[in-house]
Write an enzyme that holds these catalytic residues in place. Structure first.
Site, PDB file in Angstrom:
ATOM      1  N   HIS A   8      23.478  -8.825 -23.942  1.00  0.00           N
ATOM      2  CA  HIS A   8      22.381  -9.630 -23.422  1.00  0.00           C
ATOM      3  C   HIS A   8      21.285  -9.815 -24.475  1.00  0.00           C
ATOM      4  CE1 HIS A   8      20.183 -11.265 -19.951  1.00  0.00           C
ATOM      5  NE2 HIS A   8      19.128 -10.803 -20.565  1.00  0.00           N
ATOM      6  N   TYR A  15      23.337 -10.528 -28.648  1.00  0.00           N
ATOM      7  CA  TYR A  15      24.278 -11.626 -28.919  1.00  0.00           C
ATOM      8  C   TYR A  15      25.329 -11.166 -29.928  1.00  0.00           C
ATOM      9  CZ  TYR A  15      20.958 -14.708 -26.574  1.00  0.00           C
ATOM     10  OH  TYR A  15      20.144 -15.296 -25.654  1.00  0.00           O
ATOM     11  N   HIS A  48      20.737 -16.546 -14.813  1.00  0.00           N
ATOM     12  CA  HIS A  48      20.554 -15.351 -14.005  1.00  0.00           C
ATOM     13  C   HIS A  48      21.740 -15.240 -13.069  1.00  0.00           C
ATOM     14  CE1 HIS A  48      17.014 -12.500 -13.130  1.00  0.00           C
ATOM     15  NE2 HIS A  48      17.403 -12.377 -14.373  1.00  0.00           N
ATOM     16  N   GLU A  84      13.039  -3.430 -16.230  1.00  0.00           N
ATOM     17  CA  GLU A  84      12.719  -4.859 -16.364  1.00  0.00           C
ATOM     18  C   GLU A  84      11.868  -5.395 -15.225  1.00  0.00           C
ATOM     19  OE1 GLU A  84      16.291  -7.113 -17.143  1.00  0.00           O
ATOM     20  OE2 GLU A  84      17.055  -5.512 -18.419  1.00  0.00           O
TER      21      GLU A  84
END
Lengths: 254, 770
Positions: free
Chosen positions: B66, B69, B116, B342
């Site tokens: 995430h 990359y 998402h 998060e």
């Protein structure tokens, strides 16, 4: 000296910029008044309550905001005869504050804008509203021609007027029903009503005619480019039909 | 701030040194770490000691697919990312392309694109809402006003009203509506496809767009000379949401804490975001007035750690963070959760100490964040350091102390992939069947097809006109258009594309089609394409077949973008979109295209304008029947054939069409999409009907023009055939018929009533989104 207009920003308001711009464009001396500046509100001569989700629309749209400190000044001002112009969420607040239709005590609303029918969901749709009172009946509509048809965007989840039968009767017979939803040709039927609103109501005024609460947004059909039927080459920055109501408001301030 | 009190001792370190591969693997798995054994050993080797637990989770986040990359970056670098329109290319939180000039000021469009997908599959309402929230922050933190969003969506089969897929398809839309409407950002573009291969993995991509004066860009980096500056955390109180479920439960919380934190899902708060956005606009104003340079960055994956480490390392600095100074929603949160969780609605400023008090005043007093949401505030949590170390403290303990470049540096996974065979062997008999005469009901079936029918029941829940600057709202045209800079005639268009029926056949060509379709949609409204952004939604990169699709799709995106001369300025990759059973989604390269209009008065709509006007089909290099067409599906033809795009033709045709538009010759225009040319023509009549104008069309099928082709190109309405043909002298513009005034569609000898067609087209999603 021209009248000073306060455009109220509650926590959650989201339409202040376009509302302010249109007020300036029709020559109104308006400025944004943020909730941290609530104490300055009595200095203003009129109030505009723009759209959004004040206080997150908790309980019911406008219900908490009606008890906000800022609304104290709006209520006081309205009682003194100052103009109060509520748009969408601003209209919901004005109803919850009991200023419109104004047939009960303050903050004891006799009518409210409630969850849309039939599925309770938010709806964004272009509409027209037709003036359903004598223009002079409300100061804010006074400069409009009789039966004026105003284009606007409905964009709300709670715009269905609801009240007891007795109160609805009072709204209809007391001249409170300022605008009804209509088709582009001015005709009126259930299909023109986007949310199941009682009496096809799009806007209400109070007995004194100094407060107007309108659910759809004329300020979002203010320019040629906002109007759905646009053709290449037309002046996209020229005023569109939604401006008329704001111009009438501006004249009422003079 | 709450002092951190431990209720039981935490394991201080994650033991790597002198442990066997098996021991490390089971310990990592027990702790919910996705890091591999070789990665953990690399970390321990670099540190010369065992990592602390906070460090282990920090690397777990930073080195996750995430954030890093690691399996896509080396392929993505082959995308074209430069050009005269690029103001800020990929690398920051959002890209910026040049929109236009007005009275000496240069304006740019800030664009970011994110997915998402996984959260939306688990908790669709919250997952989709936080998807909007996250991407809006990426645009905001460049110093921009957020002016629009767009939402490409992919759902499973929704025919069964009681299915989980139906629940996801409706709840995702509710979540996007709830968030976007509340923050006051209009949703002006998007698309939706329904397919059984998304039954277990929906895709929720969101594009956010901002507008900025190009002299006022704020970068996601600690500015030069910022040693000793304050690191200010703004937003929601940090809580336990959004910390990997497995990892969180492995932190041995008290039973009561665990109960309070059952959810590892991020919680959206659009009300708070509305206020944070407006407070940040006020900070932008203050910084501009006082000519202060600052750094601003959104908190996403990796939480406080990920954001502060990246913003400081980008500037060539290190950071010291005091976790005890973080406002938390509850006591006793483990340091790793505070550091890496998060929690939504948070941003970080890097500001000179002299202005910190004013920044805090704006957020905390003027916009009263602490009264808007419990524990929300702006607060100093650390400072920028000259030493390029990333240090986190709590109490008198150092819980993290690592080389900041090692933490945020590029890592790369070389995974095996193979060249995918091109799908260009047509079966002649199947092609013949596609091109044969079809009975009239085929058109009705196409219009009612789930990928063609009206999307209005879905998007009418989105506020498309807040801000009052909407020119073409959702559904009015192929691209949404707004006039983002008040008082100027500048226009911005945005479109999205990515056909999963094509993705199933050929990942590379599906990507090429996505680029071409997105660009054509922007051209169709009269705009000049100025930038692209992509979200690559694919399966498991560790499976060669699925990874090969990603590699091929990136190649296709690059080819299309280069050929059409439009650069990519931002993007996102979402992998592991794979069900437990191992079946992955179709290759889903989703592309958004940004367009510029020097004057919105020149916007072109698809609505027919005049009876008797001529209709043309303008080829864009891809006018072929193919196995991925709606027609093939309606006819039940299985055909793994997606022909190549002739990009030379496409580029020449787009240029010629733009010239004809500039000359004022085009009255209406619509890109040919799902359902083919005739369904496009019908929708142009519907668009006029929306404004009470009744038109129909009479068109002739011919050898050169098959009405059900859907490979691209445009249908255009022109008043003067002679003038138009002088602009498009090539063989690739075919006169196909005329607009009529009688609300009938006549195709050769078949006659259709436009109202009946409209009823077929309007019904299917009205039932789903009732």
């Amino acid at each position: 000296m021209s009248a000073k207009v306060g455009v109220l920003i509650y926590p959650g308001t989201n339409s202040e910029d376009e509302t302010l711009k249109l007020l300036h464009d029709v020559g109104v001396d308006a400025r944004l008044v943020h909730w941290s500046e609530a104490a300055t509100l009595p200095n203003y001569d009129a109030y505009v309550l723009p759209g959004g989700f004040a206080h997150e629309d908790r309980i019911r749209a406008g219900a908490i905001a009606a008890h906000d400190r800022m609304t104290d000044s709006v209520i006081e001002g309205a009682q003194k005869g100052k103009l109060v112009f509520g748009l969408c969420n601003g209209a919901q607040i004005v109803l919850e504050a009991g200023l419109v239709p104004g047939t009960g005590p303050v903050r004891r609303p006799t009518a409210a804008f409630t969850r849309n029918s039939p599925n309770g969901k938010f709806i964004c749709r272009h509409v027209h509203v037709r003036l359903a009172i004598d223009p002079q009946r409300c100061a804010i509509t006074a400069a409009l021609p009789k039966d004026s048809l105003i284009p606007a965007w409905a964009a709300h989840g709670e715009g269905r007027l609801a009240a007891t039968d007795a109160h609805l009767k009072e709204i209809a017979s007391g001249g409170h029903l300022a605008f009804v939803y209509a088709h582009a040709d001015g005709s009126v039927d259930d299909r023109a009503v986007p949310n199941g609103s009682a009496l096809g109501a799009a806007a209400l005024t109070n007995r004194e005619g100094n407060v107007l609460a309108i659910m759809p947004h004329p300020e979002r059909d203010a320019w040629g480019f906002n109007h759905p039927d646009r053709a290449r080459g037309t002046d996209m920055l020229a005023p569109s039909g939604g401006v008329a109501l704001f111009e009438s408001f501006a004249k009422a301030l003079k | 701030m709450q002092p951190y009190r431990r209720t039981r001792p935490l394991p201080k370190n994650f033991e790597v040194i002198a442990k066997s591969e098996h021991e490390i693997r089971s310990a990592a798995s027990a702790a919910g770490l996705a890091l591999r054994v070789d990665e953990l050993r690399r970390i321990a080797d670099h540190l010369g000691r065992n990592p602390t637990l906070v460090e282990a989770y920090a690397f777990d986040a930073q080195w996750s697919e995430h954030c890093s990359y690691k399996s896509s970056r080396h392929h993505l670098k082959n995308l074209p990312t430069t050009g005269p329109t690029v103001v800020v290319g990929p690398g920051e939180d959002a890209g910026i392309v040049h929109l236009g000039e007005w009275k000496g000021e240069r304006y740019g469009v800030v664009v970011a694109h994110e997915s998402h997908n996984h959260p939306s599959q688990v908790v669709p309402f919250e997952g989709a809402a936080t998807g909007v929230g996250g991407i809006v922050r990426d645009v905001l933190c460049m110093g921009a006003q957020v002016v629009a969003i767009a939402d490409p969506l992919r759902f499973g089969r929704v025919e069964d009203a009681d299915s989980h897929q139906r629940y996801i398809a409706t709840s995702v839309v509710d979540g996007i509506a709830a968030y976007g409407n509340a923050i006051g950002v209009p949703n002006i573009a998007g698309d939706v496809y329904f397919d059984g291969q998304f039954d277990n993995n929906c895709l929720v991509n969101v594009v956010a767009l901002g507008v900025i004066n190009e002299s006022e860009i704020i970068h996601s980096a600690a500015p030069p000379g910022s040693e000793g500056w304050d690191i200010v955390l703004v937003g929601k109180a940090t809580d336990a949401s959004g910390f990997g479920g497995a990892a969180f439960s492995s932190l041995a919380l008290d039973a009561q804490d665990a109960e309070a934190n059952k959810s590892a899902v991020q919680v959206p708060d659009p009300f708070l975001k509305n206020v944070i956005m407006r407070a940040s606009y006020r900070v932008f104003e203050y910084l501009r007035e006082h000519k202060i340079t600052a750094g601003f960055k959104d908190l996403g994956a990796g939480g406080i750690m990920g954001c502060t480490a990246e913003i400081c390392s980008s500037g060539g600095y290190g950071a010291v963070i005091d976790l005890d100074d973080v406002s938390t929603s509850q006591e006793n949160l483990p340091p790793a959760v505070i550091a890496i969780g998060e929690t939504q609605e948070r941003l970080t400023w890097i500001v000179p100490p002299g202005v910190t008090s004013e920044i805090l005043r704006i957020y905390n007093q003027e916009f009263s964040l602490p009264q808007i949401a419990r524990g929300a505030c702006a607060t100093v949590i650390g400072c920028v350091s000259k030493a390029k170390r990333y240090v986190m403290r709590t109490g008198d303990e150092i819980v993290m102390d690592v080389d900041i470049d090692f933490l945020t540096g590029t890592i790369r996974d070389e995974l095996p992939f193979k060249e995918l065979a091109a799908s260009d062997t047509p079966e002649p008999s199947a092609i013949d069947r596609l091109r044969a005469d079809h009975p009239a009901e085929v058109l009705t079936k196409i219009l009612a097809h789930r990928d063609v029918c009206s999307r209005a029941p879905l998007y009418k829940q989105y506020d498309g006109v807040v801000r009052g600057c909407t020119v073409l709202e959702r559904g009015a045209a192929d691209a949404g258009v707004i006039a983002p800079v008040r008082g100027t005639p500048l226009g911005m268009a945005v479109s999205v594309a990515g056909n999963p029926r094509y993705g199933k056949i050929d990942a590379r060509r599906a990507a090429e089609h996505a680029v071409l379709e997105a660009v054509c949609k922007v051209v169709a409204v009269g705009a000049t394409p100025i930038g692209l952004t992509d979200c690559l939604n694919f399966g498991n990169p560790k499976k060669e077949d699925q990874y090969s699709e990603l590699v091929a799709a990136v190649d296709g995106l690059g080819r299309g973008a280069r050929a059409l001369g439009v650069p990519f300025v931002s993007g996102n990759v979402s992998l592991y979109n794979e069900a437990a059973a191992g079946n992955a989604i179709p290759a889903s390269p989703i592309v958004a295209c940004i367009g510029a209009l020097a004057d919105i008065s020149n916007v072109i709509t698809p609505a027919f304008k005049g009876s008797g006007y001529a209709l043309y089909y303008v080829d864009a290099g891809a006018n072929h029947n193919n196995g991925g067409s709606v027609l093939a599906e309606v006819l039940g033809i299985q055909l793994s054939y997606l022909p190549p795009i002739d990009f030379d033709v496409a580029a020449a045709q787009l240029t010629a069409l733009r010239a004809a538009m500039d000359a004022g010759l085009i009255r209406a225009c619509k890109a040919v999409g799902n359902g083919g040319a005739v369904s496009t023509i019908v929708q142009m009549a519907f668009a006029a009907g929306k404004n009470g104008k009744r038109f129909g069309a009479r068109v002739e099928r011919s050898r050169k023009f098959s009405t059900l082709d859907e490979g691209g190109g445009f249908i255009v309405e022109v008043a003067s055939r002679e003038a138009f043909e002088s602009f498009i002298p090539t063989v690739a513009a075919h006169h196909i018929g005329a607009v009529t005034g009688d609300a009938l569609l006549i195709v050769n000898d078949q006659r259709f009533n436009i109202d009946d067609l409209h009823a077929s087209w309007s019904a299917p999603l009205a039932e789903v989104y009732a």
